[in-house]
Structures are given as structure tokens and as C-alpha cells.
Design a protein around this motif. Structure first.
Motif, PDB file in Angstrom:
ATOM      1  N   CYS A 144       0.779  -1.202   0.158  1.00 38.78           N
ATOM      2  CA  CYS A 144       0.076   0.028  -0.119  1.00 38.78           C
ATOM      3  C   CYS A 144       0.845   1.078  -0.028  1.00 38.78           C
ATOM      4  CB  CYS A 144      -0.676  -0.050   1.213  1.00 38.78           C
ATOM      5  SG  CYS A 144      -2.258  -1.354   1.028  1.00 38.78           S
ATOM      6  N   LEU A 145       1.972   1.302   0.737  1.00 37.89           N
ATOM      7  CA  LEU A 145       3.034   2.336   0.720  1.00 37.89           C
ATOM      8  C   LEU A 145       3.393   2.600  -0.722  1.00 37.89           C
ATOM      9  CD1 LEU A 145       4.822   1.868   4.064  1.00 37.89           C
ATOM     10  CD2 LEU A 145       3.197   3.746   3.548  1.00 37.89           C
ATOM     11  N   TYR A 146       3.605   1.663  -1.347  1.00 39.75           N
ATOM     12  CA  TYR A 146       4.200   1.686  -2.623  1.00 39.75           C
ATOM     13  C   TYR A 146       3.152   2.256  -3.628  1.00 39.75           C
ATOM     14  CZ  TYR A 146       9.204   0.208  -1.954  1.00 39.75           C
ATOM     15  OH  TYR A 146      10.472   0.080  -1.487  1.00 39.75           O
ATOM     16  N   TYR A 184       1.720   6.469  -7.496  1.00 35.93           N
ATOM     17  CA  TYR A 184       0.412   7.207  -8.088  1.00 35.93           C
ATOM     18  C   TYR A 184       0.368   8.727  -7.417  1.00 35.93           C
ATOM     19  CZ  TYR A 184      -0.018   3.076 -10.368  1.00 35.93           C
ATOM     20  OH  TYR A 184       0.241   1.839 -11.267  1.00 35.93           O
ATOM     21  N   CYS A 185       1.304   9.373  -7.239  1.00 35.50           N
ATOM     22  CA  CYS A 185       1.131  10.780  -6.664  1.00 35.50           C
ATOM     23  C   CYS A 185       0.821  11.630  -7.998  1.00 35.50           C
ATOM     24  CB  CYS A 185       2.513  11.190  -6.204  1.00 35.50           C
ATOM     25  SG  CYS A 185       3.301  10.376  -5.030  1.00 35.50           S
ATOM     26  N   LYS A 204       1.394  15.173 -10.209  1.00 36.43           N
ATOM     27  CA  LYS A 204       2.467  15.492 -11.187  1.00 36.43           C
ATOM     28  C   LYS A 204       3.569  16.018 -10.630  1.00 36.43           C
ATOM     29  CE  LYS A 204       0.445  19.701 -12.815  1.00 36.43           C
ATOM     30  NZ  LYS A 204       1.235  20.682 -12.082  1.00 36.43           N
ATOM     31  N   ASP A 205       3.387  16.856  -9.317  1.00 37.56           N
ATOM     32  CA  ASP A 205       4.197  17.561  -8.603  1.00 37.56           C
ATOM     33  C   ASP A 205       4.858  16.757  -7.370  1.00 37.56           C
ATOM     34  OD1 ASP A 205       4.072  19.929  -9.632  1.00 37.56           O
ATOM     35  OD2 ASP A 205       2.295  20.437  -8.569  1.00 37.56           O
ATOM     36  N   GLY A 206       4.271  15.357  -7.267  1.00 38.87           N
ATOM     37  CA  GLY A 206       4.724  14.480  -6.221  1.00 38.87           C
ATOM     38  C   GLY A 206       3.968  14.488  -4.798  1.00 38.87           C
ATOM     39  N   LEU A 207       2.658  15.206  -4.877  1.00 45.29           N
ATOM     40  CA  LEU A 207       2.126  15.069  -3.666  1.00 45.29           C
ATOM     41  C   LEU A 207       1.257  13.969  -3.579  1.00 45.29           C
ATOM     42  CD1 LEU A 207       1.006  16.943  -1.126  1.00 45.29           C
ATOM     43  CD2 LEU A 207      -0.890  17.763  -2.676  1.00 45.29           C
ATOM     44  N   VAL A 208       1.546  13.172  -2.534  1.00 49.98           N
ATOM     45  CA  VAL A 208       0.636  11.990  -2.321  1.00 49.98           C
ATOM     46  C   VAL A 208      -0.965  12.349  -2.287  1.00 49.98           C
ATOM     47  CG1 VAL A 208       0.216  10.079  -0.422  1.00 49.98           C
ATOM     48  CG2 VAL A 208       2.599  10.718  -0.991  1.00 49.98           C
ATOM     49  N   ALA A 209      -1.640  11.283  -3.128  1.00 57.08           N
ATOM     50  CA  ALA A 209      -3.010  11.429  -3.158  1.00 57.08           C
ATOM     51  C   ALA A 209      -3.603  10.825  -1.972  1.00 57.08           C
ATOM     52  CB  ALA A 209      -3.612  10.452  -4.366  1.00 57.08           C
ATOM     53  N   TYR A 227      -6.980   4.061  -6.469  1.00 57.12           N
ATOM     54  CA  TYR A 227      -7.924   3.104  -6.976  1.00 57.12           C
ATOM     55  C   TYR A 227      -6.986   1.963  -7.565  1.00 57.12           C
ATOM     56  CZ  TYR A 227     -11.376   6.947  -7.316  1.00 57.12           C
ATOM     57  OH  TYR A 227     -12.235   7.888  -6.848  1.00 57.12           O
ATOM     58  N   GLU A 228      -7.511   0.694  -7.242  1.00 58.68           N
ATOM     59  CA  GLU A 228      -6.745  -0.301  -7.425  1.00 58.68           C
ATOM     60  C   GLU A 228      -7.320  -1.212  -8.749  1.00 58.68           C
ATOM     61  OE1 GLU A 228      -4.586  -4.064  -4.784  1.00 58.68           O
ATOM     62  OE2 GLU A 228      -6.452  -3.259  -4.261  1.00 58.68           O
ATOM     63  N   LYS A 229      -8.462  -1.161  -8.652  1.00 59.91           N
ATOM     64  CA  LYS A 229      -9.149  -1.978  -9.704  1.00 59.91           C
ATOM     65  C   LYS A 229      -9.982  -1.151 -10.842  1.00 59.91           C
ATOM     66  CE  LYS A 229      -9.938  -5.860  -6.782  1.00 59.91           C
ATOM     67  NZ  LYS A 229      -9.197  -5.469  -5.688  1.00 59.91           N
ATOM     68  N   PRO A 230      -9.913  -1.534 -12.175  1.00 62.04           N
ATOM     69  CA  PRO A 230      -9.388  -2.639 -12.686  1.00 62.04           C
ATOM     70  C   PRO A 230      -7.803  -2.762 -12.941  1.00 62.04           C
ATOM     71  CG  PRO A 230     -10.348  -1.339 -14.451  1.00 62.04           C
ATOM     72  CD  PRO A 230     -10.728  -0.684 -13.214  1.00 62.04           C
ATOM     73  N   TYR A 231      -7.269  -1.581 -12.416  1.00 63.03           N
ATOM     74  CA  TYR A 231      -5.870  -1.533 -12.537  1.00 63.03           C
ATOM     75  C   TYR A 231      -5.406  -0.556 -11.483  1.00 63.03           C
ATOM     76  CZ  TYR A 231      -6.884   2.114 -15.882  1.00 63.03           C
ATOM     77  OH  TYR A 231      -7.696   3.447 -16.286  1.00 63.03           O
ATOM     78  N   PRO A 232      -4.281  -0.339 -11.041  1.00 65.58           N
ATOM     79  CA  PRO A 232      -4.023   0.767  -9.990  1.00 65.58           C
ATOM     80  C   PRO A 232      -3.694   1.878 -10.760  1.00 65.58           C
ATOM     81  CG  PRO A 232      -2.545  -1.344  -9.700  1.00 65.58           C
ATOM     82  CD  PRO A 232      -3.282  -1.593 -10.994  1.00 65.58           C
ATOM     83  N   ARG A 233      -4.136   3.275 -10.163  1.00 67.98           N
ATOM     84  CA  ARG A 233      -4.087   4.338 -10.695  1.00 67.98           C
ATOM     85  C   ARG A 233      -4.194   5.435  -9.805  1.00 67.98           C
ATOM     86  NH1 ARG A 233      -8.900   2.307 -11.629  1.00 67.98           N
ATOM     87  NH2 ARG A 233     -10.808   3.797 -11.768  1.00 67.98           N
ATOM     88  N   TYR A 234      -4.062   6.716 -10.214  1.00 67.68           N
ATOM     89  CA  TYR A 234      -4.077   7.838  -9.291  1.00 67.68           C
ATOM     90  C   TYR A 234      -5.349   8.337  -8.766  1.00 67.68           C
ATOM     91  CZ  TYR A 234      -3.926  13.054  -8.623  1.00 67.68           C
ATOM     92  OH  TYR A 234      -4.133  14.336  -8.255  1.00 67.68           O
TER      93      TYR A 234
END
Length: 481
Positions: free
Chosen positions: A207-209, A214-215, A217-222, A226-233
Motif C-alpha cells: 500500500c505504501l508503494y 501514484y502521486c 505531477k508534483d509528487g503530492l501523495v493522493a 484506485y486499485e481496480k481494474p488496474y492501479p491508478r492515481y
């Protein structure tokens, strides 16, 4: 389900038939029944649908409603006027074309109860249900034996573990019914309970990874991923959650000794401080930019300036501790200095020494949140912290929490400032009240004074198995309470 005004959720379950009796019953158009599986499940439903009477000359159409608590299946879900999508309502209409047939529902549900309404068959036949099964899924290991100094505490630990267990899937979901996704704030509390129970530490690491990958564009953690159907921001940000990523990483390193992961994710942690510092004045006071979500709790009237100041100081302190643990001593020093400035600025802005309370906002609001985060953020000395917590908790006008999430931090603050007895009493009173209401997993929101309230405008989209409510096990299993 019988209406009962004496029950917190307004209904009580009464057994109408045994399972052997149920297996002999048949149902026609307009008939309905409710099945009680005896405890919360996250998983899938299957059953055999058979017919009684002449050969089936039409499909069977059924409505299935999945309930975590009695009101889900005892009263209509419509008309719905909630603030979030109606698609979260746990109901399905299915048509079974060829009978008899084995049916397995394709979606995963979170439920203890299932209500089945027979919409239609045809006049010549009825349907009978056999081999009804709930297929539970989790990535957690075996349930640990409950612990606690009293039967009530043991039950509390058991229900907290069931809550965590059912939220542990391919990530730590916030709720298996809704939202079925990974949130930073929930993860931090789930991970704390996990270290003392299932010890699925690789799931925390994953989960940490996911958050690091998926931060924005500036690197701020969301705030969520979302993990399904594929991991994304996840596309949304919460200031306190970005800061709590660092705390969660520090907790992970402390619990596991995994220095390598701490070092690998250190640049992400550093970046959170850099980005959040945009809204912190040179003297250390957080200045709300006005366009970013600050959560703290769902309490709608909460003024959050004092609480977010304490939370950020808490996160800065944890980040300095993380730096020291992974051998980044040169970075730790400046972070500690900044933490000190944030504490001093917060104390000057929000601590009313004359009254012994932490205040926030132009109306000098007193809240449990402000007091708790001032203590956890180190803005007050231990005697001042005790005074502040008593000042808030003993004030009938002080704003109380709305969620187990904030109640956790209030309990933690009481422990931190030496009010351990009162912390234990809060555990018994608050989470115990959910037990008294029949909870077999702990809930997303619970206001003892108004148990039918919802931040979404309708209790039927509340989650009644929610990750951030599982921390009684953290306090009990670590011997804190």
C-alpha cells in the motif's frame, strides 16, 4: 425484522424459521425472506434455485438486497436522496432464465443479511432456495484469539479484528461495501492494528508503494488510490492525509525494521514536507490555502485550524524520527527545528492558558479534535495537555467527534498526556456503545447522540465495516489500555 424503537438502529431480528425449515419452503411472486448469516462477511453469494409445481415456463426474476445492519434489509432503500452515488446501494435485480440452476452472484458484497424478493415467476410454479452459501474472501491470516481484561474488552477486540479482517483484501480497503479503495488515513490506523494482530506487513508495504507510485505531477501523495481494474492515481488530495503518509511510513519502519523500504521511500516523504511547506509561514503557522481539503473528521461544524496545526507538527516530528532511523541524520536536524517552530506557533495561536483550552477560529471554538491534535503535535506540555483534554471533554458545548477515526486520536491523546484511565473509559463507552447496538464489525460513523446520522445524507450508504474503526485492537493488544 421487527421495528423496535428501543434498538439503536430501530429494528431487531427475530428468527422466523430454521435452516431445515427454510429449505422446504417455496416462494412466489410478491414473497420475500431475509437470511441471517450470523456475522459479517465480505465475499460472494451462491445458491441453487429449484422449482416446485409444473415445469418452469418463464424465468425467475429476483431482487437481492445485501445488508450489513438490519435497516439495510428491513426498510426500503428508495427513494434515495443521498449526496453520493445511488450505485453504492447494495441491491441487485437478476433474471434466471433456465431452471433449475445454480446461481453465483458475480459481484463481491459486504453483508450479514440478505433479503430476497421474488419479483415474478409464473402462476404455474414457485421457487425454492437450497445450498445458500456466503464465500468469504480476505488476504488476512487466521483470526487471532481475542484478548482483553474483561469479557466486554474481549468482545471489543474480536469485533475490531473482524473489521480489519474483512477490509484486508489486495490492499487495505477503507470499507468492503463502500468505497472499496485505499485511503491514507484509514491505512495508518489499519496498519497499527495489523502490526499487533495479523502481521500482514507485506500488505502494508504494498500500500505504501501504491501511494508512492501514484502521486500527482508534483509528487503530492493522493488521498486515495484506485486499485481496480488496474492501479491508478486517485485524483483527490487531503492535506492531513499527505502528511500522514510520512507517519505511516515511519510506523512501518518501526514495526518491521525494514530500513531498506524506509530509505527507498524517503524521497517521497521529503517531497511531502516540501509541498506542504508552501502553506506554512516562516514562523511555523499553517495558513489554509482555501482550495485544499482538510479532513480531520466528518463533523460538519468543526473549525480545523488548530487541529491541522497539531497534525502537521505530529507528522513533521514523525518524519524527523524516520530520518534518524534510516541514517539520514543530516536531514533530521532541520526537520526537528521546523517542528519546534510549528509547535511554538501553534501554541501561540491556539492555546488559551487562562482558560486552559485549545481554541480554533474566530469564534474560539473548543473541540475534542483541537485539544487532541494539540497534545499529539507536542504543542502543549503534559500538564497543559491534561488540562486541555479535560477542558474539552468536560465542556458540554465542545464539539465532539463524528467518527471512530477521530475518536482514535482522542484516545491516543489521552494516553499521551497521562489520562490513561479516561482513555480506557472512552474505549468502553464509545466502541462499547456500538457493541450494545449489535455491531459485529465497527462502523464508519457513529454519533451516540444521533446514531442515525450520516455525512452522506442517508444511512443506507454508510459503511458498517470500516477500516478506521478497528483500533481498539491496537490499544488492547499492545497493552496500552
Amino acid at each position: 425484522m421487527v421495528p423496535d424503537a428501543a434498538q439503536v438502529l430501530r429494528f431487531r431480528a427475530e428468527q422466523a424459521a430454521s435452516i431445515p425449515d427454510f429449505s422446504t419452503q417455496s416462494f412466489r411472486k410478491g414473497d420475500s425472506f431475509i437470511l441471517d448469516f450470523g456475522g459479517h462477511r465480505t465475499g460472494y453469494l451462491s445458491f441453487d434455485l429449484r422449482t416446485v409445481g409444473r415445469e418452469p415456463d418463464a424465468p425467475a426474476r429476483l431482487k437481492l438486497t445485501f445488508g450489513e445492519v438490519p435497516p439495510d434489509v428491513a426498510e426500503p432503500l428508495h427513494p434515495y436522496d443521498g449526496k453520493i452515488s445511488e450505485a453504492w446501494l447494495p441491491e441487485e435485480i437478476i433474471t434466471v432464465d433456465y431452471l433449475p440452476q445454480s446461481v453465483r452472484m458475480p459481484r463481491r458484497y459486504a453483508f450479514r443479511y440478505v433479503r430476497v424478493d421474488v419479483i415474478d415467476t409464473s402462476p404455474g410454479f414457485s421457487v425454492r432456495f437450497a445450498n445458500v452459501r456466503a464465500h468469504a474472501v480476505t488476504s488476512a491470516g487466521p483470526m487471532p484469539a481475542p484478548i482483553g481484561a474483561t469479557p466486554r474488552r474481549k468482545r471489543m477486540d474480536e469485533v475490531a479484528m473482524a473489521t480489519l479482517h474483512d477490509c484486508m483484501q489486495t490492499s487495505f480497503e477503507d470499507g468492503p461495501r463502500r468505497d472499496q479503495r485505499l485511503w491514507v488515513g484509514d491505512l495508518r490506523l489499519q496498519a497499527l492494528a495489523n502490526y499487533a494482530s495479523f502481521r500482514s506487513n507485506d500488505l502494508v508495504k504494498r500500500c505504501l508503494y501504491l501511494f508512492a507510485a501514484y502521486c500527482d505531477k508534483d509528487g503530492l501523495v493522493a488521498a486515495c488510490v484506485y486499485e481496480k481494474p488496474y492501479p491508478r492515481y486517485g485524483g483527490m488530495h487531503i492535506i492531513d492525509y499527505a502528511a500522514l503518509f510520512n507517519v505511516t511510513l515511519r510506523d512501518y519502519v518501526v514495526a518491521t525494521g525494514d530500513i531498506e523500504t524506509g530509505r527507498d521511500l524517503w524521497p517521497v516523504a521529503q517531497r511531502q514536507l516540501e509541498l506542504l511547506s508552501r502553506w506554512i509561514s516562516p514562523d511555523g503557522l499553517f495558513l489554509d490555502p482555501g482550495n485544499m481539503w482538510i479532513f480531520i473528521d466528518w463533523a460538519s461544524k468543526l473549525h480545523k485550524a488548530a487541529a491541522i496545526q497539531g497534525l502537521l507538527a505530529f507528522a513533521w516530528d514523525a518524519t524527523a524520527d524516520l530520518a534518524a532511523r534510516i541514517g539520514k541524520d543530516a536531514e533530521a536536524g532541520p526537520i526537528r527545528a521546523r517542528t519546534k517552530a510549528m509547535r511554538q506557533a501553534g501554541r501561540a495561536a491556539y492555546w488559551d492558558a487562562a482558560r486552559g483550552v485549545v481554541t480554533s477560529g474566530p469564534d474560539k471554538q473548543v473541540s475534542w479534535a483541537s485539544a487532541a491534535w494539540a497534545v499529539l503535535g507536542g504543542m502543549l506540555s503534559p500538564p497543559e495537555g491534561r488540562r486541555a483534554m479535560r477542558g474539552a471533554l468536560d465542556d458540554p458545548q465542545a464539539l465532539k467527534p463524528f467518527t471512530p477515526y477521530l475518536y482514535h486520536y482522542v484516545v491516543e491523546a489521552l494516553v499521551t498526556c497521562g489520562e490513561k484511565k479516561r482513555a480506557g473509559q472512552m474505549l468502553d463507552d464509545y466502541w462499547g456503545a456500538m457493541l450494545d447496538a449489535g455491531a459485529d464489525t465497527f462502523w464508519e460513523v457513529f454519533d451516540p447522540a444521533n446514531p442515525l446520522s450520516s455525512p452522506y445524507g442517508d444511512i443506507h450508504v454508510n459503511s458498517y465495516c470500516h477500516a478506521w474503526s478497528c483500533t481498539p485492537s491496537y490499544f488492547l493488544r499492545n497493552g496500552i489500555l
